[in-house]
Scaffold this active site. Structure first.
Site, PDB file in Angstrom:
ATOM      1  N   GLY A   1      -0.309   0.084  -5.001  1.00 13.07           N
ATOM      2  CA  GLY A   1      -1.655  -0.446  -4.828  1.00 13.07           C
ATOM      3  C   GLY A   1      -2.596   0.115  -5.865  1.00 13.07           C
ATOM      4  O   GLY A   1      -2.638   1.319  -6.084  1.00 13.07           O
TER       5      GLY A   1
ATOM      6  N   TYR B   1      11.163  -5.260  -5.764  1.00 13.51           N
ATOM      7  CA  TYR B   1       9.827  -5.428  -6.324  1.00 13.51           C
ATOM      8  C   TYR B   1       8.871  -4.273  -6.048  1.00 13.51           C
ATOM      9  O   TYR B   1       8.213  -3.766  -6.944  1.00 13.51           O
ATOM     10  CB  TYR B   1       9.227  -6.734  -5.781  1.00 13.51           C
TER      11      TYR B   1
ATOM     12  N   CYS C   1       0.821  -1.199   0.000  1.00 16.81           N
ATOM     13  CA  CYS C   1       0.000   0.000   0.000  1.00 16.81           C
ATOM     14  C   CYS C   1       0.863   1.260   0.000  1.00 16.81           C
ATOM     15  O   CYS C   1       2.003   1.244   0.442  1.00 16.81           O
ATOM     16  CB  CYS C   1      -0.902   0.017   1.231  1.00 16.81           C
TER      17      CYS C   1
ATOM     18  N   ASN D   1       0.134   1.091   5.939  1.00 15.79           N
ATOM     19  CA  ASN D   1       0.877   0.220   5.027  1.00 15.79           C
ATOM     20  C   ASN D   1       1.592  -0.819   5.875  1.00 15.79           C
ATOM     21  O   ASN D   1       2.465  -0.472   6.665  1.00 15.79           O
ATOM     22  CB  ASN D   1       1.883   1.039   4.212  1.00 15.79           C
ATOM     23  N   GLY D   2       1.214  -2.091   5.736  1.00 14.74           N
ATOM     24  CA  GLY D   2       1.875  -3.133   6.510  1.00 14.74           C
ATOM     25  C   GLY D   2       0.933  -4.278   6.825  1.00 14.74           C
ATOM     26  O   GLY D   2      -0.198  -4.335   6.343  1.00 14.74           O
TER      27      GLY D   2
END
Length: 287
Positions: free
Chosen positions: A34, A248, A7, A108-109
């Protein structure tokens, strides 16, 4: 789904600026993290407005939408689902009333002790959790706290959370950000002429004209309001960054922990060649 997360989160405190538009551009620069849903929350000092929907940032927000999101601070989120199904109720930011004002939060996580946290929330059946995400659980835990203000309530919840979390959140007056003690997911601070920005990646600072200041440190909590930026540690840092950010997740022009992502990818290839030399016409990476 496995424990993976990409995210993008963004926050801005900048009175006099079009904070919704800045957040839109910041999320646009983080779209690679995202593509499922996008949302922006703004505050004018009296109330918080949120607009969010399924789809890409450019599909979710029109000029008219952004013009209606007025205020001096904002947070935004673009989602890649990890916990919780892919539907509107799980789009972020979350919105939650608290004893000390309204809480809007973006995350985010991935939390690893979500079962324990849900068990604690089950003792309070009137919390009314609707979504099925880590973010909703964190928002609910903070809202339940009865500390002297929202900031103190949030800081008291952070040590309960285990796993990866980079957060931006806000009430009607203040922008907050926090990072887990391991610093698994990136989070950076930028400076505008008349304000501050926090974002998942430095690339999102560039697009809004913010100067890179530094990373939010692992185990650090920051607050930004009319008095400027203040910071304190809620946990001792034990850095354990995620290599997947370099190979990535993050944009090639982003810097993480002082290292340019593209340069790191090149050096990984060079090191691989040194350790495992082969005669080959082409080498293809497969993350």
């Amino acid at each position: 789904k496995g424990p993976q997360d990409a995210c993008g989160i963004f926050g801005v405190w900048a009175p006099g600026e079009e904070v919704a538009k800045l957040t839109f551009y910041g999320l646009y620069a983080l779209q690679h993290r995202g593509q499922e849903s996008a949302g922006i929350a703004t505050s004018d000092g009296e109330r918080i407005l949120i607009y969010k929907d399924m789809g890409l940032v450019s599909q979710v927000f029109t000029e008219h939408d952004l013009a209606n999101l007025k205020g001096h601070l904002a947070i935004g989120h673009t989602r890649y689902s990890t916990t919780g199904s892919s539907n509107w109720i799980n789009a972020q930011p979350t919105l939650r009333p608290t004893k000390y004002g309204t809480l809007a939060l973006a995350h985010n996580g991935n939390l690893t002790n979500i079962g324990d946290l849900l068990h604690e929330l089950a003792k309070h059946p009137d919390t009314g959790i609707l979504a099925t995400t880590d973010t909703e659980v964190m928002s609910s835990l903070i809202a339940l706290r009865d500390e002297k203000n929202l900031e103190a309530s949030a800081v008291s919840v952070l040590p309960q959370l285990e796993g990866a979390f980079s957060l931006v959140f806000m009430d009607e007056h203040t922008l907050y950000a926090a990072r887990d003690r391991h610093g698994v997911r990136p989070l950076v601070i930028g400076k505008l002429d008349h304000g501050w920005v926090v974002a998942s990646e430095s690339a999102a600072l560039d697009i809004v004209g913010a100067a890179y200041v530094r990373e939010v440190e692992p185990g650090e909590f920051i607050a930004i309001d009319a008095d400027g930026l203040r910071s304190h540690r809620w946990a001792e840092a034990t850095p354990k960054g995620c290599i997947f950010e370099y190979v990535y997740l993050a944009r090639p022009d982003t810097a993480i922990a002082g290292r340019n992502v593209h340069a790191t990818r090149v050096e990984l290839g060079a090191q691989l060649a040194r350790e495992h030399p082969v005669e080959a016409d082409i080498v293809i990476p497969v993350p």
